[in-house]
Design a protein around this motif. Structure first.
Motif, short mmCIF file in Angstrom:
data_model
loop_
_atom_site.label_atom_id
_atom_site.label_comp_id
_atom_site.label_asym_id
_atom_site.label_seq_id
_atom_site.Cartn_x
_atom_site.Cartn_y
_atom_site.Cartn_z
N ARG A 29 7.57 -18.54 -16.61
CA ARG A 29 6.29 -19.10 -16.18
C ARG A 29 5.77 -18.36 -14.95
N ALA A 30 6.67 -18.08 -14.01
CA ALA A 30 6.27 -17.38 -12.78
C ALA A 30 5.77 -15.97 -13.09
N VAL A 31 6.44 -15.26 -14.00
CA VAL A 31 6.00 -13.91 -14.37
C VAL A 31 4.62 -13.97 -15.01
N SER A 32 4.41 -14.92 -15.90
CA SER A 32 3.12 -15.07 -16.56
C SER A 32 2.01 -15.34 -15.53
N ARG A 33 2.27 -16.22 -14.62
CA ARG A 33 1.27 -16.54 -13.59
C ARG A 33 1.05 -15.38 -12.63
N LEU A 34 2.12 -14.67 -12.29
CA LEU A 34 1.98 -13.50 -11.43
C LEU A 34 1.08 -12.46 -12.10
N LEU A 35 1.30 -12.23 -13.39
CA LEU A 35 0.46 -11.28 -14.12
C LEU A 35 -1.00 -11.72 -14.13
N ALA A 36 -1.23 -12.99 -14.33
CA ALA A 36 -2.60 -13.51 -14.35
C ALA A 36 -3.28 -13.31 -12.99
N HIS A 37 -2.56 -13.59 -11.92
CA HIS A 37 -3.13 -13.43 -10.59
C HIS A 37 -3.30 -11.96 -10.21
N LEU A 38 -2.35 -11.12 -10.60
CA LEU A 38 -2.51 -9.68 -10.36
C LEU A 38 -3.71 -9.14 -11.13
N CYS A 39 -3.91 -9.66 -12.33
CA CYS A 39 -5.05 -9.26 -13.14
C CYS A 39 -6.36 -9.57 -12.40
N ALA A 40 -6.47 -10.78 -11.88
CA ALA A 40 -7.68 -11.17 -11.14
C ALA A 40 -7.82 -10.35 -9.86
N PHE A 41 -6.72 -10.12 -9.18
CA PHE A 41 -6.71 -9.33 -7.94
C PHE A 41 -7.17 -7.89 -8.23
N ASP A 42 -6.66 -7.33 -9.33
CA ASP A 42 -7.00 -5.97 -9.73
C ASP A 42 -8.46 -5.88 -10.16
N GLU A 43 -8.90 -6.85 -10.96
CA GLU A 43 -10.27 -6.84 -11.47
C GLU A 43 -11.29 -6.84 -10.33
N ARG A 44 -10.98 -7.58 -9.30
CA ARG A 44 -11.89 -7.67 -8.15
C ARG A 44 -11.65 -6.56 -7.11
N GLN A 45 -10.67 -5.72 -7.38
CA GLN A 45 -10.29 -4.62 -6.49
C GLN A 45 -10.05 -5.11 -5.06
N LEU A 46 -9.35 -6.23 -4.96
CA LEU A 46 -9.12 -6.84 -3.65
C LEU A 46 -8.18 -6.03 -2.77
N ALA A 47 -7.23 -5.33 -3.39
CA ALA A 47 -6.33 -4.50 -2.59
C ALA A 47 -7.12 -3.40 -1.88
N MET A 48 -8.05 -2.81 -2.61
CA MET A 48 -8.86 -1.75 -2.03
C MET A 48 -9.81 -2.30 -0.98
N LYS A 49 -10.43 -3.45 -1.27
CA LYS A 49 -11.38 -4.03 -0.34
C LYS A 49 -10.70 -4.56 0.93
N LYS A 50 -9.56 -5.19 0.73
CA LYS A 50 -8.90 -5.83 1.87
C LYS A 50 -8.04 -4.85 2.66
N LYS A 51 -7.30 -4.02 1.97
CA LYS A 51 -6.33 -3.16 2.63
C LYS A 51 -6.71 -1.69 2.60
N GLY A 52 -7.72 -1.34 1.81
CA GLY A 52 -8.12 0.06 1.72
C GLY A 52 -7.10 0.93 1.01
N ARG A 53 -6.37 0.33 0.07
CA ARG A 53 -5.36 1.12 -0.66
C ARG A 53 -5.24 0.61 -2.09
N SER A 54 -4.38 1.25 -2.83
CA SER A 54 -4.24 0.94 -4.25
C SER A 54 -3.48 -0.36 -4.47
N LEU A 55 -3.63 -0.87 -5.68
CA LEU A 55 -2.89 -2.07 -6.07
C LEU A 55 -1.39 -1.78 -6.08
N PHE A 56 -1.03 -0.56 -6.47
CA PHE A 56 0.38 -0.18 -6.46
C PHE A 56 0.96 -0.27 -5.05
N ASP A 57 0.26 0.28 -4.07
CA ASP A 57 0.72 0.19 -2.68
C ASP A 57 0.82 -1.26 -2.22
N TYR A 58 -0.15 -2.05 -2.61
CA TYR A 58 -0.13 -3.47 -2.24
C TYR A 58 1.11 -4.16 -2.82
#
Length: 142
Positions: A29-58
């Motif tokens: 369940r945790a893996v499924s939810r983590l994937l869903a949240h990473l998906c939303a985080f990636d779609e909105r490019q929040l790692a780039m907006k917030k930290k100025g770096r890639s999702l991988f680095d985040y």
């Protein structure tokens, strides 16, 4: 360690087994939810907006994943973005993260041969590999 002592006592062995089943279920369940949240985080490019770096680095630096684990989770999240049905399968334990990553090219090939609104093909591709071992999924992909 407390767990070692609990396993050594036979009456508590059933208790430990029950906890293992409980934890295994919640891990899926945790893996499924983590994937869903990473998906939303990636779609909105929040790692780039917030930290100025890639999702991988985040994932590697902020979330503390090893590089390969970060890659698998990002790839899994991106597969889930295209094919949301996989999240339920991961949560149910019918599809694991490694198989999901290997399955991605198969789903992409099926998706290019079908109309974008036709999800039957994607479901067929997913159903094809449910319950198969990692080795067999790689053979399907070849």
């Amino acid at each position: 360690m407390v767990l070692t002592r609990a396993v050594e006592k036979k009456p508590q062995l059933q208790f430990v087994e029950k906890w293992l089943r409980f934890l295994a279920h919640h891990e899926k369940r945790a893996v499924s939810r983590l994937l869903a949240h990473l998906c939303a985080f990636d779609e909105r490019q929040l790692a780039m907006k917030k930290k100025g770096r890639s999702l991988f680095d985040y994932c590697a630096k902020d979330l503390g994943f090893e590089e390969f684990d970060a890659y698998r989770r990002i790839r899994g999240a991106r597969v889930a973005h295209k094919y949301p049905a996989v999240l339920d399968l991961v949560e149910q334990g019918k599809l694991n993260l490694t198989s999901l990553v290997v399955l991605h090219p198969v789903l992409t090939i099926i998706g290019t041969q079908l109309h974008k609104t036709d999800f039957e093909g994607h479901n067929w591709g997913i159903a094809l590999v449910i319950g198969l071992t990692f080795y067999l999924i790689r053979r399907v992909r070849s």
